[in-house]
Design an enzyme around this catalytic site. Sequence first.
Site, PDB file in Angstrom:
ATOM      1  N   LYS A  16       2.795  10.388 -24.934  1.00  0.00           N
ATOM      2  CA  LYS A  16       3.634   9.441 -25.990  1.00  0.00           C
ATOM      3  C   LYS A  16       4.369  10.238 -26.459  1.00  0.00           C
ATOM      4  O   LYS A  16       5.819   9.598 -26.487  1.00  0.00           O
ATOM      5  CB  LYS A  16       2.712   8.668 -27.086  1.00  0.00           C
ATOM      6  CG  LYS A  16       1.713   7.810 -26.231  1.00  0.00           C
ATOM      7  CD  LYS A  16       0.631   6.939 -27.345  1.00  0.00           C
ATOM      8  CE  LYS A  16       0.190   8.063 -28.528  1.00  0.00           C
ATOM      9  NZ  LYS A  16      -0.934   8.803 -27.990  1.00  0.00           N
ATOM     10  N   ARG A  91      -2.841   2.458 -35.063  1.00  0.00           N
ATOM     11  CA  ARG A  91      -4.047   2.948 -34.472  1.00  0.00           C
ATOM     12  C   ARG A  91      -5.392   2.220 -34.731  1.00  0.00           C
ATOM     13  O   ARG A  91      -6.436   2.529 -34.262  1.00  0.00           O
ATOM     14  CB  ARG A  91      -4.153   4.254 -35.231  1.00  0.00           C
ATOM     15  CG  ARG A  91      -3.801   5.436 -34.092  1.00  0.00           C
ATOM     16  CD  ARG A  91      -4.146   6.796 -34.872  1.00  0.00           C
ATOM     17  NE  ARG A  91      -4.421   8.045 -34.209  1.00  0.00           N
ATOM     18  CZ  ARG A  91      -3.252   8.799 -33.753  1.00  0.00           C
ATOM     19  NH1 ARG A  91      -2.242   8.611 -34.107  1.00  0.00           N
ATOM     20  NH2 ARG A  91      -3.640   9.891 -32.817  1.00  0.00           N
ATOM     21  N   ARG A 130      -2.101  22.037 -23.739  1.00  0.00           N
ATOM     22  CA  ARG A 130      -0.734  21.954 -24.740  1.00  0.00           C
ATOM     23  C   ARG A 130      -0.595  23.160 -25.653  1.00  0.00           C
ATOM     24  O   ARG A 130      -1.596  23.623 -26.264  1.00  0.00           O
ATOM     25  CB  ARG A 130      -1.074  20.606 -25.683  1.00  0.00           C
ATOM     26  CG  ARG A 130       0.002  20.210 -26.545  1.00  0.00           C
ATOM     27  CD  ARG A 130       0.195  18.726 -26.688  1.00  0.00           C
ATOM     28  NE  ARG A 130      -0.701  18.301 -27.542  1.00  0.00           N
ATOM     29  CZ  ARG A 130      -1.136  17.025 -27.852  1.00  0.00           C
ATOM     30  NH1 ARG A 130      -0.078  16.023 -27.392  1.00  0.00           N
ATOM     31  NH2 ARG A 130      -1.965  16.651 -28.846  1.00  0.00           N
ATOM     32  N   ARG A 165      -2.670  23.260 -31.283  1.00  0.00           N
ATOM     33  CA  ARG A 165      -2.738  22.720 -32.524  1.00  0.00           C
ATOM     34  C   ARG A 165      -4.196  22.695 -33.011  1.00  0.00           C
ATOM     35  O   ARG A 165      -4.902  22.940 -31.895  1.00  0.00           O
ATOM     36  CB  ARG A 165      -2.447  21.282 -32.208  1.00  0.00           C
ATOM     37  CG  ARG A 165      -1.039  20.692 -32.613  1.00  0.00           C
ATOM     38  CD  ARG A 165      -0.750  19.066 -32.072  1.00  0.00           C
ATOM     39  NE  ARG A 165      -1.883  18.196 -32.658  1.00  0.00           N
ATOM     40  CZ  ARG A 165      -1.614  16.651 -32.324  1.00  0.00           C
ATOM     41  NH1 ARG A 165      -0.539  16.628 -31.571  1.00  0.00           N
ATOM     42  NH2 ARG A 165      -2.636  15.889 -32.484  1.00  0.00           N
ATOM     43  N   ARG A 176     -11.473  12.835 -30.607  1.00  0.00           N
ATOM     44  CA  ARG A 176     -10.197  11.985 -30.827  1.00  0.00           C
ATOM     45  C   ARG A 176     -10.120  10.975 -29.822  1.00  0.00           C
ATOM     46  O   ARG A 176      -9.738   9.703 -30.119  1.00  0.00           O
ATOM     47  CB  ARG A 176      -9.229  13.004 -30.871  1.00  0.00           C
ATOM     48  CG  ARG A 176      -8.769  13.638 -32.108  1.00  0.00           C
ATOM     49  CD  ARG A 176      -7.850  14.863 -31.915  1.00  0.00           C
ATOM     50  NE  ARG A 176      -6.417  14.187 -31.615  1.00  0.00           N
ATOM     51  CZ  ARG A 176      -5.791  15.194 -30.922  1.00  0.00           C
ATOM     52  NH1 ARG A 176      -5.950  16.365 -30.476  1.00  0.00           N
ATOM     53  NH2 ARG A 176      -4.502  14.704 -30.430  1.00  0.00           N
TER      54      ARG A 176
HETATM   55  P1  AMP Z   1      -1.175  12.578 -33.308  1.00  0.00           P
HETATM   56  O1  AMP Z   1      -0.238  13.566 -33.141  1.00  0.00           O
HETATM   57  O2  AMP Z   1      -0.744  11.340 -33.116  1.00  0.00           O
HETATM   58  O3  AMP Z   1      -2.357  12.700 -32.375  1.00  0.00           O
HETATM   59  O4  AMP Z   1      -2.117  12.578 -34.759  1.00  0.00           O
HETATM   60  C1  AMP Z   1      -2.688  13.598 -35.152  1.00  0.00           C
HETATM   61  C2  AMP Z   1      -3.789  13.121 -36.360  1.00  0.00           C
HETATM   62  O5  AMP Z   1      -2.909  12.520 -37.252  1.00  0.00           O
HETATM   63  C3  AMP Z   1      -4.787  12.082 -35.777  1.00  0.00           C
HETATM   64  O6  AMP Z   1      -5.897  12.563 -35.195  1.00  0.00           O
HETATM   65  C4  AMP Z   1      -5.088  11.493 -37.235  1.00  0.00           C
HETATM   66  O7  AMP Z   1      -6.096  12.151 -37.868  1.00  0.00           O
HETATM   67  C5  AMP Z   1      -4.005  11.331 -37.961  1.00  0.00           C
HETATM   68  N1  AMP Z   1      -3.260  10.143 -37.568  1.00  0.00           N
HETATM   69  C6  AMP Z   1      -1.809  10.071 -37.071  1.00  0.00           C
HETATM   70  N2  AMP Z   1      -1.387   8.911 -36.872  1.00  0.00           N
HETATM   71  C7  AMP Z   1      -2.285   8.055 -37.643  1.00  0.00           C
HETATM   72  C8  AMP Z   1      -2.767   6.801 -37.972  1.00  0.00           C
HETATM   73  N3  AMP Z   1      -1.504   5.830 -37.524  1.00  0.00           N
HETATM   74  N4  AMP Z   1      -3.780   6.239 -38.623  1.00  0.00           N
HETATM   75  C9  AMP Z   1      -4.657   7.210 -38.960  1.00  0.00           C
HETATM   76  N5  AMP Z   1      -4.574   8.395 -38.747  1.00  0.00           N
HETATM   77  C10 AMP Z   1      -3.499   8.932 -37.936  1.00  0.00           C
END
Ligand code: AMP
Length: 222
Positions: A16, A91, A130, A165, A176
């Site tokens: 994404k 989410r 990654r 990360r 996740r």
């Molecule tokens: P991502 O980079 O989108 O994988 O986000 C990394 C982490 O940020 C996720 O595993 C959540 O802990 C937090 N996070 C990001 N976006 C959201 C969201 N919309 N709602 C809740 N937690 C989020």
Amino acid sequence: MMKRRMILLGPPGAGKGTQAKIISALLGIPHISTGDILRDAVKSGSELGKKVKEIMERGDLVPDELMDRIVENRLKENDCRKGFILDGYPRTVKQAESLEKILENLNEKLDIVILVDVSEDDVVRRITNRRICPKCGKVYNLIVPDLRPNEDELCDLCKVKLIQRDDDKEETVRRRYRVYMESTSPLIEYYDKKGILERIDGKHQPEKVKEEILKVLEGNQI
Ligand code: AMP
């Protein structure tokens, strides 16, 4: 007319972020990554950052209300009037409902939700490979030819050693993915019922996935 108000939906590691960056540059509309916003907050050590650090490290979700507020503030900015790409938000169904209200207040509506689909095994394989540059944040992938660094695990631009990360270790990735299946995947049906969901197969190379996304944004698939 090209659709310009969009959500990219899909499991972590679906690509994404990679696609959002490409589309954002092509269409001149902002890429809103809630993960990036939160990671920046953690890095800067702000109040928000302190609140979310542990939740993110565990691979859990940050509370809805907090996320809704962050996204509302971002969507109110002027650059979003031409369109936007939401990546990582909503989410949960609750966040999707909040988003609807946020957009209603702005007299806007979503044009399209693009589901970038990949299997759990692909997700784990991709995410554990990654890497990011600790200096400029550029994202690489050791097993995706288009995203491989030129030199072994060094940033092409900064020449510093790439890192993983904190939440990209296999155990956290699996968690996740579970969180995605439980809390986020109900959004597929939610948006399908509204008639704005399009599915894309995310297993191909980024260039091919981009072409598919552009096709659905142009509405060519009907
Ligand atoms: P991502 O980079 O989108 O994988 O986000 C990394 C982490 O940020 C996720 O595993 C959540 O802990 C937090 N996070 C990001 N976006 C959201 C969201 N919309 N709602 C809740 N937690 C989020």
